[in-house]
Write an enzyme that holds these catalytic residues in place. Structure first.
Site, PDB file in Angstrom:
ATOM      1  N   GLU A 121      -5.496  49.752  54.097  1.00 52.58           N
ATOM      2  CA  GLU A 121      -6.977  50.166  54.157  1.00 52.58           C
ATOM      3  C   GLU A 121      -8.040  49.073  53.795  1.00 52.58           C
ATOM      4  O   GLU A 121      -7.822  48.201  52.882  1.00 52.58           O
ATOM      5  CB  GLU A 121      -7.292  51.479  53.259  1.00 52.58           C
ATOM      6  CG  GLU A 121      -6.356  52.592  53.456  1.00 52.58           C
ATOM      7  CD  GLU A 121      -6.704  53.708  52.705  1.00 52.58           C
ATOM      8  OE1 GLU A 121      -6.690  54.945  53.221  1.00 52.58           O
ATOM      9  OE2 GLU A 121      -6.866  53.667  51.429  1.00 52.58           O
TER      10      GLU A 121
ATOM     11  N   CYS B 150       0.027  48.409  38.303  1.00 50.16           N
ATOM     12  CA  CYS B 150      -0.714  48.650  37.480  1.00 50.16           C
ATOM     13  C   CYS B 150      -0.976  50.436  37.525  1.00 50.16           C
ATOM     14  O   CYS B 150      -1.118  50.961  38.399  1.00 50.16           O
ATOM     15  CB  CYS B 150      -2.270  48.322  37.757  1.00 50.16           C
ATOM     16  SG  CYS B 150      -2.348  46.455  37.474  1.00 50.16           S
TER      17      CYS B 150
ATOM     18  N   ASN C  72     -11.703  55.968  38.980  1.00 49.34           N
ATOM     19  CA  ASN C  72     -11.741  57.054  40.357  1.00 49.34           C
ATOM     20  C   ASN C  72     -10.494  57.763  40.331  1.00 49.34           C
ATOM     21  O   ASN C  72      -9.285  57.010  40.724  1.00 49.34           O
ATOM     22  CB  ASN C  72     -12.037  56.185  41.609  1.00 49.34           C
ATOM     23  CG  ASN C  72     -13.432  55.498  41.288  1.00 49.34           C
ATOM     24  OD1 ASN C  72     -14.551  56.191  41.448  1.00 49.34           O
ATOM     25  ND2 ASN C  72     -13.343  54.222  41.525  1.00 49.34           N
TER      26      ASN C  72
ATOM     27  N   GLY D  23      -2.922  45.363  47.318  1.00 48.64           N
ATOM     28  CA  GLY D  23      -2.404  44.226  46.926  1.00 48.64           C
ATOM     29  C   GLY D  23      -2.916  43.266  45.820  1.00 48.64           C
ATOM     30  O   GLY D  23      -4.236  43.442  45.596  1.00 48.64           O
ATOM     31  N   GLU D  24      -2.052  42.296  45.398  1.00 40.80           N
ATOM     32  CA  GLU D  24      -2.565  41.243  44.559  1.00 40.80           C
ATOM     33  C   GLU D  24      -2.624  40.077  45.254  1.00 40.80           C
ATOM     34  O   GLU D  24      -1.650  39.326  46.002  1.00 40.80           O
ATOM     35  CB  GLU D  24      -1.481  41.067  43.508  1.00 40.80           C
ATOM     36  CG  GLU D  24      -1.491  39.649  42.618  1.00 40.80           C
ATOM     37  CD  GLU D  24      -2.852  39.512  42.025  1.00 40.80           C
ATOM     38  OE1 GLU D  24      -3.598  38.441  42.378  1.00 40.80           O
ATOM     39  OE2 GLU D  24      -3.292  40.214  41.374  1.00 40.80           O
TER      40      GLU D  24
END
Length: 383
Positions: free
Chosen positions: A94, A118, A304, A173-174
């Site tokens: 996205e 996370c 959120n 992603g990181e």
């Protein structure tokens, strides 16, 4: 297999042009191709009218300009746009565009899923499949410009306002776990013959991969945001598990080193406020002590929600109280305005589609972490 020129940086494209074996010089030809792809949004060689027809025909046989395939385009009530982009093998990522009065910000993904898990992030719940290629990363910017009409008669070299003025590597992603491809894509974002963004207008957000952060300082120092989310190692180990490998003290020391070459003289610390988990008065005061000595700004992010997260957004009074404590201590602290949450495009909500190779999502069901809430006595009024 045809070469996808969209993902080639200046040096790689110059080397490719050297193999074409024709005049004009390869550097000039590489510059022409960069202009057509990144500044004019060309997706075929037939449109490149200042390149000879025989060369265009040769390029069409040997190379492609392949952007992402769009699976879904969604608009929020506040003008936020979210695209679901197919990256193949059952994966989709996205990308989000956030329009504001003075700027337009594009939030870009760097991986299909994320391996860092996370606990409050929708992407982390999906597991991980693979890193995105440079073409798939820069292709998100290329596609968004096309979709938003930025290429329709625009010429950024003549000073027209950009539709996309800022890019943040804050999507799925990181980024630092996909170091080489992310750096290559950001170098294209900064290249004057491509997107011409300043280093101050490209921001990379990381959960804290310290060795990679030191590498970024040398390779491509852009504006830096760090996902902190907790004032101490005990809590951050649960919320941001990579902290077990690179604890807060090591991370903050890397941030200070990074600022030597950064385009801004501060680090942005992102702090998602979770009801009863990390939003108490005591934790605000502890955060002040934790970041002492690091030039920084604190960006408070109301959580959120997403299905099955197990967390709740901090109450408005708790957010206000937390911010007031930071401000009274002399820190710069802002509260991020939630954008696009009605289409799950807000911070922490990006999920896409991930063919999880790690089985993390499956294993998570057997071991969902539990974070104890602060005792009621710890939540008080700012003195």
């Amino acid at each position: 297999m045809p070469v996808n020129l969209l993902g080639l940086g200046r040096a790689e494209l110059t080397a490719y042009c050297a193999n074409l074996g024709e005049n004009p010089p390869r550097r000039f030809r590489a510059r022409q191709l960069m202009h057509w792809m990144h500044q004019a949004g060309a997706d075929s060689f037939s449109a490149m009218t200042d390149i000879s027809k025989p060369l265009r025909e040769r390029l069409a046989l040997d190379a492609v300009i392949a952007g992402p395939s769009v699976m879904r385009d969604t608009a929020a009530a506040d003008g936020t746009r979210k695209w679901l982009l197919d990256v193949g093998t059952g994966n989709a990522v996205e990308t989000v565009f956030i329009p504001e009065t003075s700027r337009g910000t594009l939030c870009i993904s760097s991986q299909a899923g994320c391996a860092l898990e996370c606990s409050f992030c929708a992407t982390g719940r999906q597991g991980f499949n693979r890193n995105l290629t440079t073409a798939e990363i820069i292709g998100q910017l290329w596609w968004a410009n096309k979709c938003l009409g930025a290429y329709e008669g625009a010429n950024n070299n003549k000073g027209e306002a950009r539709v996309i003025s800022n890019v943040v590597m804050m999507g799925m992603g990181e980024p630092l776990a996909n170091f080489d491809n992310v750096v290559s894509a950001m170098q294209l974002m900064l290249d004057d013959d491509a997107y011409g963004l300043s280093r101050r207008r490209v921001t990379l957000s990381t959960s804290g991969l310290v060795p990679a952060l030191d590498r970024l300082r040398e390779a491509c120092p852009v504006a830096l945001a760090v996902s902190l989310h907790a004032p101490n190692d005990t809590l951050r180990n649960v919320l941001v598990p990579i902290n077990k490998k690179y604890p807060i003290r090591e991370l903050l020391a890397a941030c200070v080193r990074y600022l030597d070459k950064a385009p801004r003289d501060f680090v942005m610390f992102e702090y998602t406020l979770l009801d009863g988990v990390n939003d108490s008065v005591a934790q605000a005061r502890e955060l002040i002590e934790t970041v002492k000595g690091v030039p920084c700004k604190i960006n408070l992010i109301p959580f959120n929600p997403f299905e099955g997260s197990g967390y709740a957004r901090s109450k408005p009074d708790a957010v206000r109280r937390f911010q007031e404590i930071l401000l009274r201590a002399g820190l710069v602290a802002t509260t991020r305005k939630t954008r696009g949450d009605d289409i799950a495009a807000a911070c922490g909500q990006l999920a896409g589609q991930v063919a999880d190779k790690t089985r993390r999502a499956e294993r998570r069901l057997a071991r969902i972490p539990v974070v104890e809430k602060e005792p009621a006595s710890a939540v008080g009024v700012v003195p």
